[in-house]
Design a protein around this motif. Structure first.
Motif, PDB file in Angstrom:
ATOM      1  N   VAL A   1     -54.453 -10.709  19.072  1.00 36.36           N
ATOM      2  CA  VAL A   1     -54.973  -9.718  19.710  1.00 36.36           C
ATOM      3  C   VAL A   1     -53.567  -9.017  20.453  1.00 36.36           C
ATOM      4  N   ILE A   2     -53.713  -7.597  20.369  1.00 44.33           N
ATOM      5  CA  ILE A   2     -52.638  -6.916  20.760  1.00 44.33           C
ATOM      6  C   ILE A   2     -52.591  -6.877  22.322  1.00 44.33           C
ATOM      7  N   ASP A   3     -51.412  -6.820  22.959  1.00 42.89           N
ATOM      8  CA  ASP A   3     -51.080  -7.202  24.426  1.00 42.89           C
ATOM      9  C   ASP A   3     -52.131  -6.124  25.092  1.00 42.89           C
ATOM     10  N   GLU A   4     -52.479  -6.361  26.226  1.00 44.35           N
ATOM     11  CA  GLU A   4     -53.193  -5.551  27.036  1.00 44.35           C
ATOM     12  C   GLU A   4     -52.418  -4.343  27.548  1.00 44.35           C
ATOM     13  N   ASN A   5     -53.046  -3.379  27.915  1.00 45.51           N
ATOM     14  CA  ASN A   5     -52.248  -2.237  28.428  1.00 45.51           C
ATOM     15  C   ASN A   5     -51.334  -1.523  27.573  1.00 45.51           C
ATOM     16  N   SER A   6     -51.530  -1.955  26.203  1.00 45.57           N
ATOM     17  CA  SER A   6     -50.716  -1.351  24.946  1.00 45.57           C
ATOM     18  C   SER A   6     -51.280  -0.041  24.768  1.00 45.57           C
ATOM     19  N   LYS A   7     -50.329   0.888  24.495  1.00 45.38           N
ATOM     20  CA  LYS A   7     -50.735   2.212  24.101  1.00 45.38           C
ATOM     21  C   LYS A   7     -51.009   2.153  22.392  1.00 45.38           C
ATOM     22  N   VAL A   8     -52.017   2.882  21.993  1.00 44.45           N
ATOM     23  CA  VAL A   8     -52.238   2.673  20.549  1.00 44.45           C
ATOM     24  C   VAL A   8     -52.705   4.099  20.128  1.00 44.45           C
ATOM     25  N   LYS A   9     -52.471   4.174  18.880  1.00 45.26           N
ATOM     26  CA  LYS A   9     -52.913   5.521  18.175  1.00 45.26           C
ATOM     27  C   LYS A   9     -54.331   5.202  17.316  1.00 45.26           C
ATOM     28  N   ALA A  10     -54.966   6.085  16.810  1.00 49.39           N
ATOM     29  CA  ALA A  10     -56.144   5.749  16.289  1.00 49.39           C
ATOM     30  C   ALA A  10     -55.822   5.161  15.056  1.00 49.39           C
ATOM     31  N   GLY A  11     -56.557   4.132  14.382  1.00 50.68           N
ATOM     32  CA  GLY A  11     -56.161   3.492  13.164  1.00 50.68           C
ATOM     33  C   GLY A  11     -55.271   2.108  13.603  1.00 50.68           C
ATOM     34  N   ASP A  12     -54.757   2.089  14.658  1.00 54.69           N
ATOM     35  CA  ASP A  12     -53.797   0.920  14.966  1.00 54.69           C
ATOM     36  C   ASP A  12     -54.463  -0.574  15.034  1.00 54.69           C
ATOM     37  N   LEU A  13     -54.058  -1.381  14.459  1.00 55.63           N
ATOM     38  CA  LEU A  13     -54.669  -2.712  14.338  1.00 55.63           C
ATOM     39  C   LEU A  13     -54.761  -3.252  15.895  1.00 55.63           C
TER      40      LEU A  13
END
Length: 508
Positions: A93-105
Protein backbone atom coordinates in the motif's frame (compact mmCIF):
# COMPACT_ATOMS: atom_id res chain seq x y z
CA UNK A 1 48.39 79.46 66.18
CA UNK A 2 46.41 79.49 69.35
CA UNK A 3 42.58 79.02 69.40
CA UNK A 4 40.47 80.88 71.87
CA UNK A 5 38.22 78.98 74.22
CA UNK A 6 35.08 80.40 72.51
CA UNK A 7 36.11 79.15 69.07
CA UNK A 8 36.74 75.69 70.39
CA UNK A 9 33.22 75.54 71.82
CA UNK A 10 31.68 76.60 68.49
CA UNK A 11 33.69 74.00 66.65
CA UNK A 12 32.47 71.26 68.99
CA UNK A 13 28.85 72.42 68.64
CA UNK A 14 29.21 72.49 64.84
CA UNK A 15 30.63 68.97 64.81
CA UNK A 16 27.79 67.67 66.97
CA UNK A 17 25.20 69.36 64.74
CA UNK A 18 26.74 67.90 61.61
CA UNK A 19 26.71 64.47 63.20
CA UNK A 20 23.06 64.81 64.16
CA UNK A 21 22.16 66.01 60.66
CA UNK A 22 23.95 63.06 59.07
CA UNK A 23 22.19 60.68 61.42
CA UNK A 24 18.78 62.10 60.60
CA UNK A 25 19.53 61.93 56.82
CA UNK A 26 20.75 58.34 56.76
CA UNK A 27 18.48 57.06 59.50
CA UNK A 28 15.15 58.69 58.67
CA UNK A 29 14.95 60.81 55.55
CA UNK A 30 16.80 58.58 53.09
CA UNK A 31 14.88 55.35 53.97
CA UNK A 32 11.57 57.20 53.65
CA UNK A 33 12.54 58.59 50.24
CA UNK A 34 13.52 55.11 49.05
CA UNK A 35 10.26 53.62 50.38
CA UNK A 36 8.28 56.31 48.59
CA UNK A 37 10.13 55.63 45.35
CA UNK A 38 9.47 51.89 45.68
CA UNK A 39 5.79 52.56 46.40
CA UNK A 40 5.53 54.80 43.36
CA UNK A 41 7.17 52.14 41.20
CA UNK A 42 4.81 49.47 42.53
CA UNK A 43 1.84 51.76 41.94
CA UNK A 44 2.98 52.40 38.38
CA UNK A 45 3.35 48.69 37.79
CA UNK A 46 -0.08 47.97 39.29
CA UNK A 47 -1.67 50.69 37.20
CA UNK A 48 -0.03 49.27 34.08
CA UNK A 49 -1.37 45.81 34.93
CA UNK A 50 -4.82 47.21 35.60
CA UNK A 51 -4.79 48.95 32.22
CA UNK A 52 -4.39 45.49 30.61
CA UNK A 53 -7.43 44.26 32.57
CA UNK A 54 -9.82 47.09 31.84
CA UNK A 55 -12.11 47.86 28.92
CA UNK A 56 -13.25 51.15 27.48
CA UNK A 57 -16.95 51.05 26.73
CA UNK A 58 -17.64 51.69 23.07
CA UNK A 59 -20.65 51.84 20.78
CA UNK A 60 -20.61 49.59 17.76
CA UNK A 61 -22.48 46.76 15.99
CA UNK A 62 -22.69 43.70 18.27
CA UNK A 63 -22.72 40.39 16.51
CA UNK A 64 -24.72 37.72 18.33
CA UNK A 65 -23.57 34.27 17.37
CA UNK A 66 -22.80 30.74 18.39
CA UNK A 67 -19.29 29.37 18.69
CA UNK A 68 -18.94 25.72 17.73
CA UNK A 69 -16.18 23.35 16.83
CA UNK A 70 -16.16 21.55 13.50
CA UNK A 71 -13.92 20.19 10.82
CA UNK A 72 -13.31 20.68 7.13
CA UNK A 73 -14.72 17.91 5.02
CA UNK A 74 -14.77 17.13 1.34
CA UNK A 75 -18.27 17.09 -0.10
CA UNK A 76 -17.16 14.18 -2.23
CA UNK A 77 -14.73 11.49 -1.11
CA UNK A 78 -13.56 8.59 -3.20
CA UNK A 79 -13.56 5.67 -0.79
CA UNK A 80 -11.61 2.80 -2.27
CA UNK A 81 -12.20 -0.76 -1.13
CA UNK A 82 -11.72 -4.26 -2.44
CA UNK A 83 -14.72 -4.83 -4.73
CA UNK A 84 -14.10 -8.54 -5.18
CA UNK A 85 -16.20 -10.77 -2.95
CA UNK A 86 -13.04 -12.56 -1.95
CA UNK A 87 -11.00 -12.66 1.25
CA UNK A 88 -7.34 -11.89 0.68
CA UNK A 89 -4.37 -10.04 2.17
CA UNK A 90 -2.95 -6.60 1.55
CA UNK A 91 0.37 -7.08 -0.23
CA UNK A 92 1.45 -3.46 -0.65
CA UNK A 93 0.00 0.00 0.00
CA UNK A 94 1.19 3.52 -0.78
CA UNK A 95 2.23 5.73 2.14
CA UNK A 96 -0.47 7.80 3.79
CA UNK A 97 -0.58 11.51 2.89
CA UNK A 98 1.06 10.77 -0.44
CA UNK A 99 -0.01 13.01 -3.29
CA UNK A 100 -1.21 10.96 -6.25
CA UNK A 101 -2.42 11.50 -9.77
CA UNK A 102 -5.42 9.85 -11.37
CA UNK A 103 -4.44 6.31 -12.37
CA UNK A 104 -1.58 5.94 -9.90
CA UNK A 105 -1.24 2.56 -8.18
CA UNK A 106 -2.37 2.76 -4.57
CA UNK A 107 -2.48 -0.84 -3.30
CA UNK A 108 -1.94 -4.46 -4.32
CA UNK A 109 -3.61 -7.58 -2.94
CA UNK A 110 -2.35 -11.16 -2.65
CA UNK A 111 -3.36 -13.20 -5.75
CA UNK A 112 -1.51 -16.55 -5.47
CA UNK A 113 -4.45 -18.42 -3.97
CA UNK A 114 -6.86 -16.79 -6.44
CA UNK A 115 -4.68 -17.87 -9.37
CA UNK A 116 -4.62 -21.44 -8.06
CA UNK A 117 -8.39 -21.48 -7.76
CA UNK A 118 -8.72 -20.16 -11.31
CA UNK A 119 -6.49 -22.99 -12.59
CA UNK A 120 -8.53 -25.57 -10.66
CA UNK A 121 -11.76 -24.15 -12.05
CA UNK A 122 -10.40 -24.29 -15.60
CA UNK A 123 -9.52 -27.97 -15.15
CA UNK A 124 -12.91 -28.70 -13.58
CA UNK A 125 -14.71 -26.89 -16.39
CA UNK A 126 -12.82 -28.89 -19.04
CA UNK A 127 -13.66 -32.19 -17.27
CA UNK A 128 -17.31 -31.24 -17.00
CA UNK A 129 -17.50 -30.49 -20.71
CA UNK A 130 -16.05 -33.93 -21.48
CA UNK A 131 -18.50 -35.59 -19.11
CA UNK A 132 -21.32 -33.69 -20.81
CA UNK A 133 -20.24 -35.03 -24.20
CA UNK A 134 -20.19 -38.59 -22.76
CA UNK A 135 -23.63 -38.07 -21.26
CA UNK A 136 -25.01 -36.91 -24.61
CA UNK A 137 -23.54 -39.97 -26.36
CA UNK A 138 -24.87 -42.21 -23.60
CA UNK A 139 -28.32 -40.76 -24.17
CA UNK A 140 -28.10 -41.56 -27.89
CA UNK A 141 -27.18 -45.17 -27.06
CA UNK A 142 -29.98 -45.32 -24.52
CA UNK A 143 -32.48 -44.08 -27.10
CA UNK A 144 -31.39 -46.85 -29.49
CA UNK A 145 -31.57 -49.49 -26.71
CA UNK A 146 -34.98 -48.22 -25.65
CA UNK A 147 -36.27 -48.52 -29.22
CA UNK A 148 -35.12 -52.15 -29.40
CA UNK A 149 -36.66 -52.94 -26.00
CA UNK A 150 -39.94 -51.32 -27.00
CA UNK A 151 -40.00 -53.21 -30.29
CA UNK A 152 -39.40 -56.56 -28.50
CA UNK A 153 -42.13 -55.80 -25.94
CA UNK A 154 -44.57 -54.77 -28.67
CA UNK A 155 -43.79 -57.99 -30.64
CA UNK A 156 -44.37 -60.09 -27.50
CA UNK A 157 -47.72 -58.40 -26.98
CA UNK A 158 -48.64 -58.92 -30.62
CA UNK A 159 -47.70 -62.61 -30.43
CA UNK A 160 -49.74 -63.09 -27.24
CA UNK A 161 -52.71 -61.36 -28.84
CA UNK A 162 -52.36 -63.46 -32.00
CA UNK A 163 -52.13 -66.67 -29.97
CA UNK A 164 -55.28 -65.83 -28.00
CA UNK A 165 -57.20 -64.80 -31.10
CA UNK A 166 -56.02 -67.90 -33.01
CA UNK A 167 -57.09 -70.24 -30.20
CA UNK A 168 -60.46 -68.57 -29.78
CA UNK A 169 -61.24 -68.52 -33.47
CA UNK A 170 -59.67 -71.76 -34.71
CA UNK A 171 -57.89 -74.05 -32.28
CA UNK A 172 -60.64 -74.19 -29.67
CA UNK A 173 -63.34 -75.08 -32.25
CA UNK A 174 -61.08 -77.58 -33.98
CA UNK A 175 -60.24 -79.29 -30.72
CA UNK A 176 -63.86 -79.34 -29.66
CA UNK A 177 -64.90 -80.80 -33.06
CA UNK A 178 -62.15 -83.38 -32.81
CA UNK A 179 -63.35 -84.49 -29.37
CA UNK A 180 -66.98 -84.46 -30.48
CA UNK A 181 -66.09 -86.63 -33.48
CA UNK A 182 -64.18 -89.02 -31.23
CA UNK A 183 -67.33 -89.44 -29.08
CA UNK A 184 -69.48 -89.98 -32.17
CA UNK A 185 -67.03 -92.52 -33.55
CA UNK A 186 -66.85 -94.28 -30.18
CA UNK A 187 -70.65 -94.41 -30.00
CA UNK A 188 -70.81 -95.82 -33.54
CA UNK A 189 -68.14 -98.41 -32.76
CA UNK A 190 -70.04 -99.37 -29.60
CA UNK A 191 -73.25 -99.74 -31.55
CA UNK A 192 -71.45 -101.90 -34.14
CA UNK A 193 -69.96 -104.06 -31.40
CA UNK A 194 -73.36 -104.43 -29.76
CA UNK A 195 -74.93 -105.30 -33.13
CA UNK A 196 -72.24 -107.88 -33.75
CA UNK A 197 -72.90 -109.37 -30.30
CA UNK A 198 -76.60 -109.61 -31.04
CA UNK A 199 -75.98 -111.12 -34.43
CA UNK A 200 -73.57 -113.66 -32.95
CA UNK A 201 -76.02 -114.51 -30.22
CA UNK A 202 -78.90 -115.04 -32.62
CA UNK A 203 -77.03 -116.86 -35.34
CA UNK A 204 -76.39 -120.57 -35.36
CA UNK A 205 -72.76 -121.47 -35.23
CA UNK A 206 -71.42 -123.78 -37.81
CA UNK A 207 -68.97 -126.26 -36.42
CA UNK A 208 -66.90 -129.14 -37.67
CA UNK A 209 -67.01 -132.62 -36.31
CA UNK A 210 -64.14 -131.93 -34.01
CA UNK A 211 -65.74 -128.78 -32.52
CA UNK A 212 -68.42 -128.27 -29.87
CA UNK A 213 -71.13 -125.86 -30.96
CA UNK A 214 -71.85 -124.52 -27.48
CA UNK A 215 -68.22 -123.90 -26.69
CA UNK A 216 -67.66 -122.14 -29.96
CA UNK A 217 -70.70 -119.93 -29.49
CA UNK A 218 -69.73 -119.07 -26.00
CA UNK A 219 -66.32 -118.18 -27.28
CA UNK A 220 -67.76 -115.98 -30.04
CA UNK A 221 -70.10 -114.26 -27.61
CA UNK A 222 -67.27 -113.67 -25.23
CA UNK A 223 -65.19 -112.08 -27.96
CA UNK A 224 -68.16 -109.92 -29.00
CA UNK A 225 -68.72 -108.87 -25.36
CA UNK A 226 -65.04 -108.04 -25.00
CA UNK A 227 -65.27 -105.87 -28.05
CA UNK A 228 -68.35 -104.14 -26.59
CA UNK A 229 -66.43 -103.48 -23.39
CA UNK A 230 -63.52 -102.04 -25.36
CA UNK A 231 -65.84 -99.78 -27.33
CA UNK A 232 -67.62 -98.69 -24.14
CA UNK A 233 -64.24 -97.85 -22.61
CA UNK A 234 -63.30 -95.97 -25.76
CA UNK A 235 -66.64 -94.09 -25.58
CA UNK A 236 -66.13 -93.26 -21.93
CA UNK A 237 -62.62 -92.04 -22.70
CA UNK A 238 -63.86 -89.88 -25.58
CA UNK A 239 -66.66 -88.45 -23.41
CA UNK A 240 -64.20 -87.84 -20.56
CA UNK A 241 -61.82 -86.07 -22.93
CA UNK A 242 -64.65 -83.88 -24.17
CA UNK A 243 -65.81 -83.19 -20.65
CA UNK A 244 -62.27 -82.34 -19.48
CA UNK A 245 -61.79 -80.06 -22.47
CA UNK A 246 -64.99 -78.21 -21.78
CA UNK A 247 -64.50 -77.93 -18.02
CA UNK A 248 -60.73 -77.59 -17.66
CA UNK A 249 -58.54 -77.52 -20.73
CA UNK A 250 -60.44 -74.85 -22.63
CA UNK A 251 -60.90 -72.42 -19.69
CA UNK A 252 -57.36 -73.09 -18.52
CA UNK A 253 -55.84 -72.39 -21.88
CA UNK A 254 -58.01 -69.34 -22.38
CA UNK A 255 -56.84 -68.06 -18.97
CA UNK A 256 -53.22 -68.89 -19.78
CA UNK A 257 -53.42 -67.14 -23.13
CA UNK A 258 -55.21 -64.11 -21.59
CA UNK A 259 -52.63 -63.91 -18.80
CA UNK A 260 -49.84 -64.12 -21.35
CA UNK A 261 -51.52 -61.28 -23.26
CA UNK A 262 -51.95 -59.14 -20.10
CA UNK A 263 -48.41 -59.92 -19.04
CA UNK A 264 -47.18 -58.81 -22.45
CA UNK A 265 -49.22 -55.59 -22.12
CA UNK A 266 -47.80 -54.98 -18.62
CA UNK A 267 -44.31 -55.71 -19.84
CA UNK A 268 -44.79 -53.22 -22.68
CA UNK A 269 -45.96 -50.59 -20.18
CA UNK A 270 -42.97 -51.34 -17.95
CA UNK A 271 -40.63 -51.06 -20.89
CA UNK A 272 -42.18 -47.73 -21.87
CA UNK A 273 -41.90 -46.39 -18.31
CA UNK A 274 -38.38 -47.75 -18.01
CA UNK A 275 -37.28 -46.23 -21.30
CA UNK A 276 -38.90 -42.89 -20.48
CA UNK A 277 -37.30 -42.95 -17.01
CA UNK A 278 -33.90 -43.69 -18.48
CA UNK A 279 -34.31 -40.83 -20.96
CA UNK A 280 -35.41 -38.53 -18.13
CA UNK A 281 -32.39 -39.60 -16.08
CA UNK A 282 -30.16 -38.99 -19.07
CA UNK A 283 -31.74 -35.56 -19.59
CA UNK A 284 -31.31 -34.76 -15.89
CA UNK A 285 -27.71 -35.88 -16.00
CA UNK A 286 -27.10 -33.74 -19.09
CA UNK A 287 -28.91 -30.77 -17.53
CA UNK A 288 -26.95 -31.23 -14.32
CA UNK A 289 -23.69 -31.17 -16.23
CA UNK A 290 -24.84 -28.07 -18.08
CA UNK A 291 -25.77 -26.34 -14.79
CA UNK A 292 -22.44 -27.30 -13.28
CA UNK A 293 -20.66 -26.05 -16.39
CA UNK A 294 -22.56 -22.75 -16.20
CA UNK A 295 -21.95 -22.43 -12.46
CA UNK A 296 -18.28 -23.29 -12.81
CA UNK A 297 -17.97 -21.00 -15.84
CA UNK A 298 -19.63 -18.15 -13.97
CA UNK A 299 -17.36 -18.69 -10.99
CA UNK A 300 -14.33 -18.84 -13.26
CA UNK A 301 -15.38 -15.61 -14.98
CA UNK A 302 -16.03 -14.02 -11.58
CA UNK A 303 -12.61 -15.05 -10.29
CA UNK A 304 -10.96 -13.77 -13.46
CA UNK A 305 -12.82 -10.50 -12.92
CA UNK A 306 -11.51 -10.54 -9.34
CA UNK A 307 -7.99 -10.65 -10.75
CA UNK A 308 -8.60 -7.24 -12.33
CA UNK A 309 -9.69 -5.95 -8.89
CA UNK A 310 -6.54 -6.98 -7.08
CA UNK A 311 -5.10 -3.48 -7.51
CA UNK A 312 -6.45 -0.12 -6.37
CA UNK A 313 -5.73 2.92 -8.52
CA UNK A 314 -6.46 6.56 -7.87
CA UNK A 315 -9.68 7.71 -9.59
CA UNK A 316 -8.71 11.40 -9.24
CA UNK A 317 -5.79 13.58 -8.22
CA UNK A 318 -5.54 14.01 -4.48
CA UNK A 319 -3.98 13.01 -1.18
CA UNK A 320 -4.13 9.51 0.26
CA UNK A 321 -5.91 9.01 3.58
CA UNK A 322 -5.97 5.55 5.14
CA UNK A 323 -9.33 3.89 5.92
CA UNK A 324 -12.59 5.85 6.20
CA UNK A 325 -12.20 9.23 7.93
CA UNK A 326 -15.98 9.50 8.38
CA UNK A 327 -16.11 6.33 10.44
CA UNK A 328 -15.50 6.82 14.13
CA UNK A 329 -14.98 3.22 15.14
CA UNK A 330 -13.91 -0.02 13.53
CA UNK A 331 -11.50 1.41 10.96
CA UNK A 332 -8.78 -0.77 9.53
CA UNK A 333 -5.23 -0.52 10.76
CA UNK A 334 -3.91 -0.27 7.22
CA UNK A 335 -0.57 -2.03 6.75
CA UNK A 336 0.75 -4.83 4.52
CA UNK A 337 -0.29 -8.30 5.61
CA UNK A 338 -3.73 -7.51 7.02
CA UNK A 339 -6.76 -9.55 5.95
CA UNK A 340 -9.07 -7.72 3.57
CA UNK A 341 -12.73 -8.44 2.85
CA UNK A 342 -15.06 -6.95 0.27
CA UNK A 343 -16.23 -3.42 1.02
CA UNK A 344 -13.70 -2.57 3.74
CA UNK A 345 -12.56 0.97 2.95
CA UNK A 346 -8.81 0.91 2.62
CA UNK A 347 -8.02 4.31 1.16
CA UNK A 348 -9.95 7.57 0.88
CA UNK A 349 -9.08 10.34 -1.57
CA UNK A 350 -11.08 13.50 -0.84
CA UNK A 351 -11.70 15.99 -3.63
CA UNK A 352 -10.21 19.24 -2.33
CA UNK A 353 -11.97 21.35 -4.96
CA UNK A 354 -15.27 21.41 -3.09
CA UNK A 355 -14.77 21.55 0.67
CA UNK A 356 -17.47 22.14 3.26
CA UNK A 357 -17.43 22.45 7.05
CA UNK A 358 -19.25 19.82 9.11
CA UNK A 359 -20.31 20.49 12.69
CA UNK A 360 -22.65 19.11 15.33
CA UNK A 361 -25.32 21.61 16.33
CA UNK A 362 -26.40 21.01 19.97
CA UNK A 363 -30.10 20.46 20.40
CA UNK A 364 -30.50 23.46 22.73
CA UNK A 365 -29.24 25.83 19.99
CA UNK A 366 -31.40 24.44 17.18
CA UNK A 367 -33.98 27.23 17.48
CA UNK A 368 -31.26 29.90 17.22
CA UNK A 369 -29.65 28.69 13.99
CA UNK A 370 -31.25 28.40 10.58
CA UNK A 371 -30.11 27.58 7.07
CA UNK A 372 -28.58 30.68 5.49
CA UNK A 373 -27.03 32.09 8.68
CA UNK A 374 -23.60 33.53 8.04
CA UNK A 375 -20.57 31.94 9.65
CA UNK A 376 -16.90 32.76 10.17
CA UNK A 377 -14.53 29.79 10.10
CA UNK A 378 -11.21 29.98 11.98
CA UNK A 379 -8.87 27.01 11.43
CA UNK A 380 -7.05 25.89 14.59
CA UNK A 381 -3.85 25.34 12.64
CA UNK A 382 -3.95 28.75 10.88
CA UNK A 383 -4.05 31.45 13.58
CA UNK A 384 -5.45 34.70 12.25
CA UNK A 385 -6.95 33.16 9.12
CA UNK A 386 -10.70 33.49 8.72
CA UNK A 387 -13.03 32.22 6.00
CA UNK A 388 -16.62 33.15 5.31
CA UNK A 389 -19.50 30.81 4.73
CA UNK A 390 -23.16 30.12 5.37
CA UNK A 391 -25.12 27.31 7.00
CA UNK A 392 -26.28 25.15 4.08
CA UNK A 393 -27.79 22.11 5.79
CA UNK A 394 -29.25 21.07 9.15
CA UNK A 395 -30.56 17.55 9.59
CA UNK A 396 -34.29 17.25 10.18
CA UNK A 397 -33.97 14.85 13.11
CA UNK A 398 -31.45 14.88 15.96
CA UNK A 399 -29.21 11.95 16.84
CA UNK A 400 -27.17 11.05 19.89
CA UNK A 401 -23.70 12.52 20.00
CA UNK A 402 -22.46 9.05 20.98
CA UNK A 403 -24.37 6.71 18.73
CA UNK A 404 -24.32 3.73 21.07
CA UNK A 405 -25.17 5.80 24.18
CA UNK A 406 -28.85 6.82 24.25
CA UNK A 407 -28.19 9.10 27.23
CA UNK A 408 -25.62 11.22 25.39
CA UNK A 409 -26.62 14.74 24.24
CA UNK A 410 -28.69 15.17 21.10
CA UNK A 411 -27.15 16.96 18.13
CA UNK A 412 -28.15 17.91 14.59
CA UNK A 413 -25.66 17.03 11.87
CA UNK A 414 -25.04 20.27 9.97
CA UNK A 415 -22.93 21.72 7.14
CA UNK A 416 -21.52 25.10 6.16
CA UNK A 417 -20.83 26.01 2.56
CA UNK A 418 -17.72 28.14 2.10
CA UNK A 419 -17.99 31.39 0.20
CA UNK A 420 -14.77 30.61 -1.57
CA UNK A 421 -12.53 27.57 -1.77
CA UNK A 422 -8.99 28.03 -0.47
CA UNK A 423 -5.88 25.86 -0.93
CA UNK A 424 -5.07 26.58 2.73
CA UNK A 425 -7.99 24.41 3.79
CA UNK A 426 -7.63 20.63 3.67
CA UNK A 427 -9.87 17.73 4.52
CA UNK A 428 -10.00 16.87 8.23
CA UNK A 429 -8.74 20.27 9.46
CA UNK A 430 -10.25 21.28 12.84
CA UNK A 431 -11.90 24.69 12.87
CA UNK A 432 -13.81 27.03 15.17
CA UNK A 433 -17.13 28.24 13.74
CA UNK A 434 -18.74 31.51 14.75
CA UNK A 435 -22.29 31.38 13.45
CA UNK A 436 -23.86 34.84 13.17
CA UNK A 437 -27.46 34.56 14.32
CA UNK A 438 -28.17 38.28 14.85
CA UNK A 439 -26.52 41.73 14.59
CA UNK A 440 -27.50 44.51 17.03
CA UNK A 441 -26.55 47.84 15.39
CA UNK A 442 -24.98 50.82 17.23
CA UNK A 443 -25.16 49.53 20.78
CA UNK A 444 -23.00 49.62 23.91
CA UNK A 445 -21.29 46.40 24.98
CA UNK A 446 -18.59 45.19 27.34
CA UNK A 447 -16.73 41.89 27.72
CA UNK A 448 -18.63 39.26 29.62
CA UNK A 449 -15.79 39.24 32.21
CA UNK A 450 -16.73 42.80 33.24
CA UNK A 451 -20.28 41.95 34.33
CA UNK A 452 -20.91 40.40 37.75
CA UNK A 453 -24.11 38.96 39.15
CA UNK A 454 -25.61 39.04 42.60
CA UNK A 455 -28.94 37.22 42.63
CA UNK A 456 -31.03 39.14 40.03
CA UNK A 457 -28.71 42.14 40.07
CA UNK A 458 -26.00 42.80 37.47
CA UNK A 459 -23.18 45.29 38.10
CA UNK A 460 -19.75 46.38 36.88
CA UNK A 461 -16.74 48.13 38.44
CA UNK A 462 -16.39 51.47 36.66
CA UNK A 463 -13.17 53.46 36.94
CA UNK A 464 -13.29 56.94 38.52
CA UNK A 465 -10.93 59.59 40.01
CA UNK A 466 -11.38 58.07 43.44
CA UNK A 467 -10.91 54.48 42.20
CA UNK A 468 -13.20 51.63 41.10
CA UNK A 469 -16.89 52.16 41.72
CA UNK A 470 -19.58 49.48 41.68
CA UNK A 471 -22.34 50.44 39.20
CA UNK A 472 -25.61 48.59 38.47
CA UNK A 473 -26.27 47.86 34.79
CA UNK A 474 -29.03 46.40 32.64
CA UNK A 475 -27.87 43.81 30.15
CA UNK A 476 -29.34 42.71 26.83
CA UNK A 477 -28.24 39.96 24.49
CA UNK A 478 -24.78 38.45 24.45
CA UNK A 479 -22.40 36.24 22.54
CA UNK A 480 -19.51 34.18 23.82
CA UNK A 481 -17.31 37.30 24.29
CA UNK A 482 -19.46 40.42 24.76
CA UNK A 483 -22.72 41.39 26.44
CA UNK A 484 -25.01 44.29 25.47
CA UNK A 485 -25.46 47.13 28.04
CA UNK A 486 -28.83 48.87 27.74
CA UNK A 487 -28.39 51.18 30.77
CA UNK A 488 -25.93 52.06 33.52
CA UNK A 489 -22.87 52.96 31.40
CA UNK A 490 -21.92 55.57 28.86
CA UNK A 491 -19.64 55.38 25.85
CA UNK A 492 -16.04 55.98 26.96
CA UNK A 493 -16.51 54.60 30.49
CA UNK A 494 -13.72 52.31 31.69
CA UNK A 495 -14.77 49.07 33.39
CA UNK A 496 -12.66 46.49 35.16
CA UNK A 497 -12.49 42.95 33.88
CA UNK A 498 -12.06 41.62 37.42
CA UNK A 499 -13.10 42.48 40.92
CA UNK A 500 -10.63 45.30 41.81
CA UNK A 501 -11.01 44.72 45.55
CA UNK A 502 -10.22 41.08 45.34
CA UNK A 503 -6.47 41.68 45.63
CA UNK A 504 -6.88 43.68 48.84
CA UNK A 505 -9.19 41.11 50.32
CA UNK A 506 -6.78 38.30 49.40
CA UNK A 507 -3.88 40.13 51.12
CA UNK A 508 -5.71 40.50 54.43
Amino acid sequence: MKFSRKKIVWLVVLAVFCGLAAGVWFGVVRPRLKARQDDNAARLASDSADMDRTFKVRRDDLIIGLLQGGYVNASQKHKLALQANYRTKLLWVIDENSKVKAGDLLAKFETDELKEQIENLEIELDNLKKELDLAIESKKIQISTNAADLQAAEESLLQADDAMRKYRRFERASKRDELDLAVVNAEAALETAQSEYTTTRDTEVKVTKDENADDKKRKLLKDAQTKIDEKENALNTAEDNLRVFRRYDNPSKLTRLFNAYEQAKLNLRKVKISTESKIVQSDKSIENYRRRIKRTGDQLKRYKDYMTMMELRAPVDGVVIYADPDRRWGNLDVKPGIDINKGQVLITIPEMSNLVVDFDLPEQYRSKVKVGDRAVISPDSLPGEKFGGAVSHIDTLPVNLVVWDSSSPKIYKSKIKLDQQSPKLVNGMSVQINIVTKTIPNTLFVPVEAVFEDNDRFFVYRGSLTGPKEVDVTIGESNDNFVQITSGLEEGDVVYLYRPYQKTQDSK
